[in-house]
Scaffold this motif. Structure first.
Motif, mmCIF file in Angstrom:
data_model
loop_
_atom_site.group_PDB
_atom_site.id
_atom_site.type_symbol
_atom_site.label_atom_id
_atom_site.label_comp_id
_atom_site.label_asym_id
_atom_site.label_seq_id
_atom_site.Cartn_x
_atom_site.Cartn_y
_atom_site.Cartn_z
ATOM 1 N N VAL A 232 0.846 -1.328 0.026
ATOM 2 C CA VAL A 232 0.147 0.136 0.071
ATOM 3 C C VAL A 232 0.992 1.219 -0.038
ATOM 4 O O VAL A 232 1.682 1.243 0.825
ATOM 5 N N THR A 233 0.523 2.032 -0.784
ATOM 6 C CA THR A 233 1.582 3.277 -1.000
ATOM 7 C C THR A 233 1.767 3.995 0.337
ATOM 8 O O THR A 233 1.061 4.254 0.987
ATOM 9 N N ARG A 234 3.109 4.507 0.399
ATOM 10 C CA ARG A 234 3.692 5.109 1.619
ATOM 11 C C ARG A 234 2.966 6.457 1.797
ATOM 12 O O ARG A 234 2.933 6.768 3.104
ATOM 13 N N ASN A 235 2.135 7.018 0.834
ATOM 14 C CA ASN A 235 1.694 8.251 1.427
ATOM 15 C C ASN A 235 0.539 8.135 2.237
ATOM 16 O O ASN A 235 -0.253 9.144 2.832
ATOM 17 N N LEU B 116 2.304 -6.153 -6.515
ATOM 18 C CA LEU B 116 1.230 -5.397 -6.831
ATOM 19 C C LEU B 116 1.041 -3.887 -5.846
ATOM 20 O O LEU B 116 1.199 -4.264 -4.785
ATOM 21 N N GLN B 117 0.923 -2.723 -5.948
ATOM 22 C CA GLN B 117 0.899 -1.641 -5.314
ATOM 23 C C GLN B 117 -0.621 -1.033 -5.488
ATOM 24 O O GLN B 117 -0.962 -0.835 -6.469
ATOM 25 N N VAL B 118 -1.126 -0.768 -4.469
ATOM 26 C CA VAL B 118 -2.662 -0.227 -4.264
ATOM 27 C C VAL B 118 -2.515 0.881 -3.433
ATOM 28 O O VAL B 118 -1.852 1.216 -2.583
ATOM 29 N N PRO B 119 -3.405 1.860 -3.692
ATOM 30 C CA PRO B 119 -3.682 3.074 -2.818
ATOM 31 C C PRO B 119 -4.311 2.934 -1.508
ATOM 32 O O PRO B 119 -4.086 3.864 -0.631
ATOM 33 N N HIS B 120 -5.015 1.751 -1.234
ATOM 34 C CA HIS B 120 -5.845 1.598 -0.075
ATOM 35 C C HIS B 120 -5.705 0.210 0.463
ATOM 36 O O HIS B 120 -5.744 -0.700 -0.349
ATOM 37 N N PHE B 121 -5.992 0.105 1.567
ATOM 38 C CA PHE B 121 -5.885 -1.244 2.428
ATOM 39 C C PHE B 121 -7.244 -1.817 1.876
ATOM 40 O O PHE B 121 -7.310 -3.118 2.374
ATOM 41 N N SER B 122 -8.312 -1.063 1.884
ATOM 42 C CA SER B 122 -9.548 -1.688 1.756
ATOM 43 C C SER B 122 -9.594 -2.666 0.565
ATOM 44 O O SER B 122 -10.749 -3.534 0.812
#
Length: 297
Positions: free
Chosen positions: A195-198, A219-225
């Motif tokens: 999940v992205t560091r921001n 795989l990189q995603v913007p949200h944990f959900s």
């Protein structure tokens, strides 16, 4: 200018923060024509357009930028003085409270907050804004939100610790190579979802870097959900806070394991601006949010 209507100041401040006539009307509990009429009066009063229309809403002029801080602070002092002089009754309030939460906050805390608010203040409204850490301090200072919850420090804000958290590994309950204990070699050999560091959760990468190790990110995603929808049935691993991992395992198809290397625990805190401490309503709101989360663990 000496007879300026207080409602016009409130309209200006709300327009500036909302950057939308529609959203400003919702926050003020009035119609859009009422806000447009107020804006017309403000333009006449200050002899300036104040806002120009854009594709995304409205943009303040240079004069509006100059006026905003002074008018916002004056309005805040007036509101705080009025609220401080009268008793706040949660049972009858129809006030809208605004809080900023990350996607983890929405999943882990929102149901606890709403359950308590519904019991104590059934007529109150809650507006949840997606947390943007680079704007957190400004949102609190401007009154765009009454409070926010995050793990980072917020400059200029007061804070109360809510919970202490740790990171764990989340994976499919049918992973073919990992049993009940996860070794460092297995962790590094498998592919991962990151999940992205921001989002503020980069401690695992920092710990691995100190060990001169690196995990394989597929795989990189913007949200944990999204993790409960992606992980089941795959061989991917993910690292996330333990409280949210427990929620995800309840949905089935997933399990959590302790990490095979030390990662510092972290605190999740409630943050607010010192100016809001004069408001009985906001003091009650913060206390209610804090109690809901602390007692709900």
């Amino acid at each position: 200018m000496s007879h300026i209507d207080l409602n016009l100041i409130r309209t200006f401040v709300t327009l500036y923060e909302a950057r939308s006539v529609t959203l400003a009307a919702e926050r003020l509990f009035v119609t859009q024509p009422s806000v447009s009429y107020g804006l017309a009066r403000l333009r006449e009063l200050f002899d300036d357009a104040l806002f120009s229309r854009t594709r995304d809403g409205i943009r303040p002029t240079h004069l509006a930028d100059e006026l905003y801080l002074n008018l916002r602070d004056a309005l805040t002092r007036i509101d705080d003085s009025v609220q401080g002089s009268r008793r706040f009754d949660p049972a009858s309030t129809e006030r809208r409270f605004r809080i900023a939460l990350s996607d983890l906050g929405e999943m882990g805390f929102l149901n606890l907050i709403l359950a308590r608010l519904n019991r104590q203040a059934p007529e109150a409204e809650v507006e949840v804004l997606p947390l943007q850490m680079d704007q957190a301090g400004e949102w609190l200072a401007s009154g765009k939100v009454d409070a926010l919850i995050c793990r980072q420090q917020v400059p200029g804000a007061r804070s109360q610790k809510l919970i202490r958290e740790r990171y764990v590994c989340l994976l499919s309950d049918r992973h073919p190579r990992i049993g009940d204990v996860l070794s460092l070699e297995q962790f590094l050999a498998e592919r991962h979802i990151s999940v992205t560091r921001n989002t503020g959760h980069g401690s695992v990468e920092d710990a691995l870097k100190q060990m001169q190790r690196q995990r394989r990110i597929s795989l990189q995603v913007p949200h944990f959900s999204v993790l409960p929808k992606v992980l089941p049935g795959t061989e991917l691993l993910a690292v996330l806070p333990a409280q949210i991992a427990r929620l995800f395992t309840l949905e089935g198809g997933l399990r959590q394991l302790e990490l095979p290397f030390p990662v510092a625990e972290f605190e999740v805190s409630l943050h607010w601006h010192p100016n809001s401490e004069r408001s009985a309503a906001l003091r009650w709101f913060r206390q209610t949010v804090a109690e809901a989360i602390i007692q709900g663990q």
